[in-house]
Design a protein around this motif. Structure first.
Motif, PDB file in Angstrom:
ATOM      1  N   UNK A 152       0.314  -0.803   0.195  1.00  0.00           N
ATOM      2  CA  UNK A 152       0.460  -0.179  -0.381  1.00  0.00           C
ATOM      3  C   UNK A 152       0.394   1.330   0.319  1.00  0.00           C
ATOM      4  N   UNK A 153       1.889   0.988   0.230  1.00  0.00           N
ATOM      5  CA  UNK A 153       3.336   2.583   0.042  1.00  0.00           C
ATOM      6  C   UNK A 153       2.811   3.301   1.223  1.00  0.00           C
ATOM      7  N   UNK A 154       2.400   2.344   2.469  1.00  0.00           N
ATOM      8  CA  UNK A 154       2.085   3.643   3.576  1.00  0.00           C
ATOM      9  C   UNK A 154       3.352   2.872   4.612  1.00  0.00           C
ATOM     10  N   UNK A 155       3.484   4.334   5.639  1.00  0.00           N
ATOM     11  CA  UNK A 155       4.379   3.972   6.934  1.00  0.00           C
ATOM     12  C   UNK A 155       3.253   3.527   7.968  1.00  0.00           C
ATOM     13  N   UNK A 156       3.782   2.470   8.566  1.00  0.00           N
ATOM     14  CA  UNK A 156       2.819   2.395   9.827  1.00  0.00           C
ATOM     15  C   UNK A 156       3.838   2.404  11.240  1.00  0.00           C
ATOM     16  N   UNK A 157       2.778   2.706  12.032  1.00  0.00           N
ATOM     17  CA  UNK A 157       3.375   2.483  13.888  1.00  0.00           C
ATOM     18  C   UNK A 157       3.472   1.468  14.288  1.00  0.00           C
ATOM     19  N   UNK A 158       3.994   1.531  15.752  1.00  0.00           N
ATOM     20  CA  UNK A 158       4.038   0.931  16.179  1.00  0.00           C
ATOM     21  C   UNK A 158       2.387   0.098  17.272  1.00  0.00           C
ATOM     22  N   UNK A 159       1.775   1.412  16.580  1.00  0.00           N
ATOM     23  CA  UNK A 159       0.367   1.166  17.625  1.00  0.00           C
ATOM     24  C   UNK A 159      -1.058   0.482  16.736  1.00  0.00           C
ATOM     25  N   UNK A 160      -0.116   0.775  15.506  1.00  0.00           N
ATOM     26  CA  UNK A 160      -1.203  -0.123  14.383  1.00  0.00           C
ATOM     27  C   UNK A 160      -1.025  -1.890  14.573  1.00  0.00           C
ATOM     28  N   UNK A 161       0.235  -2.434  15.371  1.00  0.00           N
ATOM     29  CA  UNK A 161      -0.128  -3.662  15.767  1.00  0.00           C
ATOM     30  C   UNK A 161      -0.479  -3.618  17.246  1.00  0.00           C
ATOM     31  N   UNK A 162      -2.036  -4.545  17.206  1.00  0.00           N
ATOM     32  CA  UNK A 162      -3.134  -4.378  18.345  1.00  0.00           C
ATOM     33  C   UNK A 162      -2.013  -6.013  18.975  1.00  0.00           C
ATOM     34  N   UNK A 163      -2.169  -6.063  20.400  1.00  0.00           N
ATOM     35  CA  UNK A 163      -2.003  -7.662  21.261  1.00  0.00           C
ATOM     36  C   UNK A 163      -2.539  -7.423  22.430  1.00  0.00           C
ATOM     37  N   UNK A 164      -2.791  -8.835  22.831  1.00  0.00           N
ATOM     38  CA  UNK A 164      -3.524  -9.003  23.767  1.00  0.00           C
ATOM     39  C   UNK A 164      -2.681  -8.345  25.092  1.00  0.00           C
ATOM     40  N   UNK A 165      -1.555  -7.976  24.652  1.00  0.00           N
ATOM     41  CA  UNK A 165      -0.533  -7.825  25.717  1.00  0.00           C
ATOM     42  C   UNK A 165      -0.737  -6.171  25.942  1.00  0.00           C
TER      43      UNK A 165
END
Length: 235
Positions: free
Chosen positions: A78-91
């Motif tokens: 998609x030619x985008x720049x994601x951040x760590x918040x774009x990955x949700x974990x149970x932790x």
């Protein structure tokens, strides 16, 4: 904001990440701005301490976030720049809720999976979906959400409940569910069998989510599903 949720059934490893990325590419080709979120139901806060032999290669984002490789697919497709918040974990979710409880934000209430964990999941999705990731100002038009794991896993139950509530929260016209499933071919019979997919969809509906579309993977193309092309087709 429109939301597209991608889930998987029957077995893991069917290609939910590629499916989610491909959906994003198609929507982007239609002129829409896309953002993505990956949900990993494991208790780790991120993928940084996980063995690549067990979970696959770790992808490092520009902000230093160590995340699932699917986010690398999203960025490349998609030619985008994601951040760590774009990955949700149970932790991450449980850590944020426990931190709020320690700070007294729940006013002495008993903290429970419903509504506190499920609300935290929904609030996280809405907050991150509004962050632009394509270099332009303002929120994207569509957020593609991939739920990791397989429907029926006990660890993903809070996310299933939260996403069921979320579909009502944003409205049916703003929420689409794509379910990726397996259509196996039995060597003895030599034909595709849809029963595993039927059971997977039934289980998903029993949890409060009804697919709008199915993306089925198989080792063999049936004569009933094989595409036909005209001579005039460029492909």
């Amino acid at each position: 904001m429109k939301y597209v949720l991608v889930t998987g059934g029957v077995v893991s490893g069917l290609g939910k990440g590629v499916t989610a990325s491909s959906i994003g590419v198609v929507l982007k080709a239609c002129g829409l701005r896309i953002t993505s979120i990956k949900i990993d139901p494991y208790l780790n806060t991120d993928a940084g301490t996980m063995s690549p032999f067990e979970h696959g290669e770790v992808f490092v984002l520009d902000d230093g976030g160590e995340v699932d490789l699917d986010l690398g697919n999203y960025e490349r497709f998609l030619d985008i720049k994601l951040t760590r918040d774009n990955n949700i974990t149970t932790g991450k979710i449980y850590q944020s809720v426990i931190n709020k409880e320690r700070e007294g934000e729940y006013l002495g209430k008993t903290v429970q999976v419903v509504p506190h964990i499920t609300n935290a999941i929904q609030d996280w999705i809405e907050r991150v979906a509004m962050v632009p990731v394509d270099g332009q100002e303002g929120p994207a038009d569509v957020c593609v959400i991939e739920l990791g794991g397989t429907i029926g896993d006990i660890e993903s139950m809070p996310f299933i409940e939260a996403l069921g509530q979320f579909s009502y929260r944003v409205g049916a016209g703003n929420f689409c569910l794509v379910h990726v499933s397996l259509v196996p071919v039995l060597n003895v019979v030599g034909e595709q069998k849809t029963k595993p997919t039927q059971h997977s969809v039934r289980g998903l509906r029993g949890l409060g989510l009804t697919p709008n579309m199915l993306a089925c993977r198989s080792t063999k193309v049936s004569q009933w599903t094989r595409p036909t092309y005209h001579v005039s087709d460029p492909y």
